[in-house]
Design an enzyme around this catalytic site. Structure first.
Site, PDB file in Angstrom:
ATOM      1  N   LYS A   8      43.383  56.700  20.097  1.00  0.00           N
ATOM      2  CA  LYS A   8      44.418  55.784  20.206  1.00  0.00           C
ATOM      3  C   LYS A   8      44.468  55.273  18.821  1.00  0.00           C
ATOM      4  O   LYS A   8      43.673  54.633  18.143  1.00  0.00           O
ATOM      5  CB  LYS A   8      44.097  54.900  21.077  1.00  0.00           C
ATOM      6  CG  LYS A   8      45.049  53.530  21.067  1.00  0.00           C
ATOM      7  CD  LYS A   8      45.854  53.860  22.454  1.00  0.00           C
ATOM      8  CE  LYS A   8      47.300  53.198  22.481  1.00  0.00           C
ATOM      9  NZ  LYS A   8      48.264  53.771  21.419  1.00  0.00           N
ATOM     10  N   GLN A  12      39.980  52.286  12.896  1.00  0.00           N
ATOM     11  CA  GLN A  12      40.682  52.299  14.323  1.00  0.00           C
ATOM     12  C   GLN A  12      39.472  52.415  15.325  1.00  0.00           C
ATOM     13  O   GLN A  12      39.328  51.861  16.362  1.00  0.00           O
ATOM     14  CB  GLN A  12      41.579  53.418  14.587  1.00  0.00           C
ATOM     15  CG  GLN A  12      42.640  53.035  15.531  1.00  0.00           C
ATOM     16  CD  GLN A  12      43.680  51.994  15.582  1.00  0.00           C
ATOM     17  OE1 GLN A  12      44.130  52.075  14.496  1.00  0.00           O
ATOM     18  NE2 GLN A  12      43.420  51.183  16.256  1.00  0.00           N
ATOM     19  N   LYS A  49      37.618  49.349  15.503  1.00  0.00           N
ATOM     20  CA  LYS A  49      38.515  48.171  16.271  1.00  0.00           C
ATOM     21  C   LYS A  49      38.798  48.439  17.643  1.00  0.00           C
ATOM     22  O   LYS A  49      38.553  47.321  18.305  1.00  0.00           O
ATOM     23  CB  LYS A  49      39.934  48.288  15.296  1.00  0.00           C
ATOM     24  CG  LYS A  49      40.699  47.232  15.857  1.00  0.00           C
ATOM     25  CD  LYS A  49      42.310  47.677  15.240  1.00  0.00           C
ATOM     26  CE  LYS A  49      42.147  48.045  13.742  1.00  0.00           C
ATOM     27  NZ  LYS A  49      43.554  48.040  13.160  1.00  0.00           N
ATOM     28  N   LYS A 105      44.535  58.174  14.492  1.00  0.00           N
ATOM     29  CA  LYS A 105      45.814  57.691  13.498  1.00  0.00           C
ATOM     30  C   LYS A 105      46.492  59.188  12.781  1.00  0.00           C
ATOM     31  O   LYS A 105      46.004  60.181  13.048  1.00  0.00           O
ATOM     32  CB  LYS A 105      45.260  57.132  12.215  1.00  0.00           C
ATOM     33  CG  LYS A 105      46.044  55.987  11.456  1.00  0.00           C
ATOM     34  CD  LYS A 105      46.096  54.822  12.005  1.00  0.00           C
ATOM     35  CE  LYS A 105      47.008  53.714  11.847  1.00  0.00           C
ATOM     36  NZ  LYS A 105      47.037  52.599  12.372  1.00  0.00           N
ATOM     37  N   GLY A 143      52.942  52.899  16.757  1.00  0.00           N
ATOM     38  CA  GLY A 143      53.479  52.819  15.581  1.00  0.00           C
ATOM     39  C   GLY A 143      52.464  52.159  14.481  1.00  0.00           C
ATOM     40  O   GLY A 143      51.415  51.822  14.705  1.00  0.00           O
ATOM     41  N   ASP A 144      52.918  52.088  13.379  1.00  0.00           N
ATOM     42  CA  ASP A 144      52.421  51.675  12.262  1.00  0.00           C
ATOM     43  C   ASP A 144      53.541  51.487  11.174  1.00  0.00           C
ATOM     44  O   ASP A 144      54.701  51.413  11.320  1.00  0.00           O
ATOM     45  CB  ASP A 144      51.118  52.601  11.824  1.00  0.00           C
ATOM     46  CG  ASP A 144      50.379  51.808  10.885  1.00  0.00           C
ATOM     47  OD1 ASP A 144      49.467  51.059  11.167  1.00  0.00           O
ATOM     48  OD2 ASP A 144      50.277  52.362   9.393  1.00  0.00           O
ATOM     49  N   THR A 153      50.258  42.181  17.207  1.00  0.00           N
ATOM     50  CA  THR A 153      49.439  42.251  16.093  1.00  0.00           C
ATOM     51  C   THR A 153      49.455  40.794  15.292  1.00  0.00           C
ATOM     52  O   THR A 153      48.495  40.278  15.215  1.00  0.00           O
ATOM     53  CB  THR A 153      49.480  43.438  15.219  1.00  0.00           C
ATOM     54  OG1 THR A 153      49.689  44.530  16.143  1.00  0.00           O
ATOM     55  CG2 THR A 153      48.357  43.453  14.282  1.00  0.00           C
ATOM     56  N   ASN A 205      56.318  44.282  10.679  1.00  0.00           N
ATOM     57  CA  ASN A 205      56.157  43.489  11.854  1.00  0.00           C
ATOM     58  C   ASN A 205      54.913  42.647  11.891  1.00  0.00           C
ATOM     59  O   ASN A 205      54.990  41.683  12.470  1.00  0.00           O
ATOM     60  CB  ASN A 205      55.778  44.914  12.688  1.00  0.00           C
ATOM     61  CG  ASN A 205      54.976  44.607  14.220  1.00  0.00           C
ATOM     62  OD1 ASN A 205      54.076  44.476  14.400  1.00  0.00           O
ATOM     63  ND2 ASN A 205      55.959  44.426  15.153  1.00  0.00           N
ATOM     64  N   SER A 248      48.354  47.502  23.312  1.00  0.00           N
ATOM     65  CA  SER A 248      48.638  49.135  23.572  1.00  0.00           C
ATOM     66  C   SER A 248      47.714  49.500  24.824  1.00  0.00           C
ATOM     67  O   SER A 248      48.260  50.078  25.566  1.00  0.00           O
ATOM     68  CB  SER A 248      48.492  49.800  22.420  1.00  0.00           C
ATOM     69  OG  SER A 248      49.522  49.836  21.559  1.00  0.00           O
TER      70      SER A 248
HETATM   71  P1  NDP Z   1      55.808  47.759   8.571  1.00  0.00           P
HETATM   72  O1  NDP Z   1      56.595  48.699   8.239  1.00  0.00           O
HETATM   73  O2  NDP Z   1      56.535  46.873   9.614  1.00  0.00           O
HETATM   74  O3  NDP Z   1      55.907  46.360   7.492  1.00  0.00           O
HETATM   75  C1  NDP Z   1      55.204  46.807   6.020  1.00  0.00           C
HETATM   76  C2  NDP Z   1      55.166  45.865   5.162  1.00  0.00           C
HETATM   77  O4  NDP Z   1      54.596  46.031   4.031  1.00  0.00           O
HETATM   78  C3  NDP Z   1      56.886  45.788   4.624  1.00  0.00           C
HETATM   79  O5  NDP Z   1      57.343  44.773   4.393  1.00  0.00           O
HETATM   80  C4  NDP Z   1      56.556  46.725   3.290  1.00  0.00           C
HETATM   81  O6  NDP Z   1      57.782  46.533   2.365  1.00  0.00           O
HETATM   82  C5  NDP Z   1      55.152  46.307   2.956  1.00  0.00           C
HETATM   83  N1  NDP Z   1      54.541  47.469   2.049  1.00  0.00           N
HETATM   84  C6  NDP Z   1      54.245  48.605   2.505  1.00  0.00           C
HETATM   85  N2  NDP Z   1      53.674  49.379   1.520  1.00  0.00           N
HETATM   86  C7  NDP Z   1      53.742  48.429   0.368  1.00  0.00           C
HETATM   87  C8  NDP Z   1      53.076  48.413  -0.633  1.00  0.00           C
HETATM   88  N3  NDP Z   1      52.499  49.464  -1.486  1.00  0.00           N
HETATM   89  N4  NDP Z   1      52.838  47.364  -1.662  1.00  0.00           N
HETATM   90  C9  NDP Z   1      53.402  46.012  -1.139  1.00  0.00           C
HETATM   91  N5  NDP Z   1      54.175  46.018   0.132  1.00  0.00           N
HETATM   92  C10 NDP Z   1      54.212  47.157   0.943  1.00  0.00           C
HETATM   93  O7  NDP Z   1      54.316  47.747   8.965  1.00  0.00           O
HETATM   94  P2  NDP Z   1      53.540  46.844  10.001  1.00  0.00           P
HETATM   95  O8  NDP Z   1      53.682  45.472   9.735  1.00  0.00           O
HETATM   96  O9  NDP Z   1      53.470  47.475  11.217  1.00  0.00           O
HETATM   97  O10 NDP Z   1      51.988  47.194   9.250  1.00  0.00           O
HETATM   98  C11 NDP Z   1      51.411  46.372   8.125  1.00  0.00           C
HETATM   99  C12 NDP Z   1      50.021  46.745   8.184  1.00  0.00           C
HETATM  100  O11 NDP Z   1      49.338  46.113   9.318  1.00  0.00           O
HETATM  101  C13 NDP Z   1      49.450  48.106   7.881  1.00  0.00           C
HETATM  102  O12 NDP Z   1      48.225  48.047   7.133  1.00  0.00           O
HETATM  103  C14 NDP Z   1      49.196  48.444   9.278  1.00  0.00           C
HETATM  104  O13 NDP Z   1      48.208  49.485   9.127  1.00  0.00           O
HETATM  105  C15 NDP Z   1      48.545  47.278   9.885  1.00  0.00           C
HETATM  106  N6  NDP Z   1      48.610  47.260  11.140  1.00  0.00           N
HETATM  107  C16 NDP Z   1      49.903  47.246  11.972  1.00  0.00           C
HETATM  108  C17 NDP Z   1      49.706  47.230  13.225  1.00  0.00           C
HETATM  109  C18 NDP Z   1      50.974  47.149  14.186  1.00  0.00           C
HETATM  110  O14 NDP Z   1      50.712  46.850  15.451  1.00  0.00           O
HETATM  111  N7  NDP Z   1      52.161  47.371  13.551  1.00  0.00           N
HETATM  112  C19 NDP Z   1      48.499  47.118  14.086  1.00  0.00           C
HETATM  113  C20 NDP Z   1      47.171  46.919  13.209  1.00  0.00           C
HETATM  114  C21 NDP Z   1      47.360  46.960  11.710  1.00  0.00           C
HETATM  115  P3  NDP Z   1      58.976  47.675   2.284  1.00  0.00           P
HETATM  116  O15 NDP Z   1      59.598  47.246   3.267  1.00  0.00           O
HETATM  117  O16 NDP Z   1      59.541  47.224   0.760  1.00  0.00           O
HETATM  118  O17 NDP Z   1      58.541  48.801   2.184  1.00  0.00           O
END
Ligand code: NDP
Length: 449
Positions: free
Chosen positions: A94, A115, A118, A130, A169-170, A213, A244, A382
């Site tokens: 997962k 993961q 976690k 993943k 998603g991620d 999250t 997100n 999830s």
């Molecule tokens: P999203 O795609 O919704 O958002 C990602 C955000 O991070 C965007 O604002 C993006 O900016 C920014 N970003 C991405 N890459 C970079 C970079 N190299 N430098 C600066 N900013 C960056 O992703 P999530 O919110 O879902 O995920 C964010 C983090 O949380 C990740 O590490 C993910 O693995 C982790 N996570 C997510 C979960 C989930 O349920 N969604 C669960 C647990 C962990 P831009 O729009 O400009 O690309």
């Protein structure tokens, strides 16, 4: 001197360089966890005899495949898709799917490794996995994103299933992409089953999965503060990211009375000293939903300042929540946070702190929580979505939120139990040890073929 877990290697770094060359993110994640769990392995002959270390320092399976898809102009592009089935000892694999040009085996292996621990911490029966692709959705039309998702599922469907592997998603894979992926799966297989989580609620998605999250990060932060008779109300909070995790963490923090003064994206950081409101957060969400939109436009809409190319870590605050991506907070940013008197750093993203930053934050007298504990709320909900799909009985938002609260409370408790030393809690150590014990016990009990 040889490294005690491998007679052929002098150190863990040598072992990893040999077994997984050129995978710096993966090495970083494994080295961090091993520092905490090696004493536990040393104390348990069964873990050593079963060679649990080597079995956790490598995914059980890694699938790599070609994803050919058609652009709006009719040309054919080829991306690479992956699924890392990291460890399935405690349940079906997962973990999320990420679409980003930086996706490669090192990043997906580190994410699958994290993961695994976690998912064990959630108390639910989920192994670690993943996946994703180096596909860049920025600037792509809706139709192109749909075609890409469909092409990706043409291969992925062979490797997933409710009892095998259940992706979610991620980064860049949200409700829209999960919908397209699920639709493709259903058309290819003629099966309507809980094979993905984060689905729309009209076709089996759980209430609160979108929020889980970010909300869970704040529930965890609240637990940490409450243990010191404190709370988030009135605190200044800096958050990175505008996706997100970042926006739902901001929403819950604001709801609980905090003043959230930054968000960021890959272009830069907005600093709004007045603090974000629900209206401003809603605006950020709908603005960022447009492909490739920069956060810079926030300043025209609401004021504040734009810091092109900067992260939020230089802005003075009580609490810092890195919620964007891996290695976004380095050693010098950690020093700045400490100099500015930040009292808590809680990771919403996966491995957002570099090894240097982590070392500085862990040894400082502040509250610091790793992503594998603090951001586990998403995968926990999830897990609840999987149960709802099995029984075909959806739960209400209140029921799911209550369950999420309880799971974050329990993860906090287990981190305190395993991570307390000299009266202070090392949440990283607590999370690593608690997650490891559960997975390692299952590996030992299942023997080998
Ligand atoms: P999203 O795609 O919704 O958002 C990602 C955000 O991070 C965007 O604002 C993006 O900016 C920014 N970003 C991405 N890459 C970079 C970079 N190299 N430098 C600066 N900013 C960056 O992703 P999530 O919110 O879902 O995920 C964010 C983090 O949380 C990740 O590490 C993910 O693995 C982790 N996570 C997510 C979960 C989930 O349920 N969604 C669960 C647990 C962990 P831009 O729009 O400009 O690309």
């Amino acid at each position: 001197m040889t490294f005690s877990l491998s007679p052929k290697h002098d150190s863990l770094e040598d072992y990893l360089a040999d077994r997984a060359p050129n995978q710096p993110e993966f090495h970083q994640a494994v080295v961090e966890v091993m520092g905490d769990i090696k004493p536990i392995i040393d104390q348990h002959a069964a873990f050593k005899d079963a060679n649990v270390f080597a079995r956790l320092a490598e995914p059980e399976r890694m699938i790599s495949f070609q994803v050919p898809w058609q652009t709006d102009e009719g040309t054919i592009e080829v991306n690479r898709g992956y699924r890392v089935q990291y460890n399935g000892a405690i349940g079906p694999y997962k973990g999320g799917l990420r679409f980003h040009p930086s996706v490669n085996p090192s990043i997906l292996k580190f994410l699958g490794f994290e993961q695994t621990f976690k998912n064990a911490l959630t108390g639910l029966p989920m192994g670690g996995g993943k996946g994703g692709s180096d596909f860049n959705p920025k600037g792509r039309s809706e139709a192109e994103i749909m075609r890409f998702c469909s092409a990706f599922m043409q291969e992925l469907h062979r490797h997933i299933g409710p009892d095998i592997d259940v992706p979610a998603g991620d980064i860049n894979v949200g409700g829209r992409e999960i919908g397209y992926l699920f639709g493709a799966y259903r058309r290819i297989t003629n099966r309507f089953q809980g094979v993905l989580t984060g689905k729309g609620q009209s076709f089996g998605g759980s209430a609160m999965r979108t929020q889980a999250t970010g909300f869970g990060v704040i529930y965890f932060l609240n637990q940490m503060l409450e243990a010191h008779d404190d709370g988030v109300e009135g605190k200044r909070v800096i958050i990175s990211g505008a996706g997100n995790v970042a926006t739902y963490a901001a929403q819950k923090a604001v709801e609980l009375g905090a003043r959230v003064i930054t968000l960021s994206d890959s272009n830069g950081t907005i600093h709004d000293p007045d603090g974000l409101s629900q209206d401003k957060i809603d605006w950020v969400r709908s603005h960022k939903a447009q492909s490739g939109a920069s956060l810079e436009a926030y300043v025209d809409a609401f004021g504040g300042t734009w810091h092109s190319g900067d992260t939020p870590w230089g802005v003075e605050a009580d609490i810092a929540l890195p919620c964007a991506t891996q290695n976004e907070l380095d050693g010098s940013a950690a020093k700045t946070l400490l100099k500015n008197g930040t009292m808590a750093v809680v990771e919403g993203a996966n491995m957002p702190c570099t090894a240097d930053a982590k070392q500085a934050l862990r040894s400082a007298d502040i509250l610091y929580a790793p992503g594998k504990a603090a951001n586990a709320g998403g995968v926990a909900v999830s897990g609840l979505e999987i149960s709802q799909n099995r029984t075909r009985r959806p739960e209400t938002a209140d029921e799911v939120d209550e369950a999420l609260h309880q799971i974050m409370f329990d993860i906090h408790s287990v981190c305190v139990e395993e991570g307390t030393r000299d009266g202070a809690v090392d949440y990283t150590k607590g999370a690593n040890i608690a997650g490891f014990r559960k997975v390692a016990d299952a590996i030992v009990m299942q023997g080998v073929g």
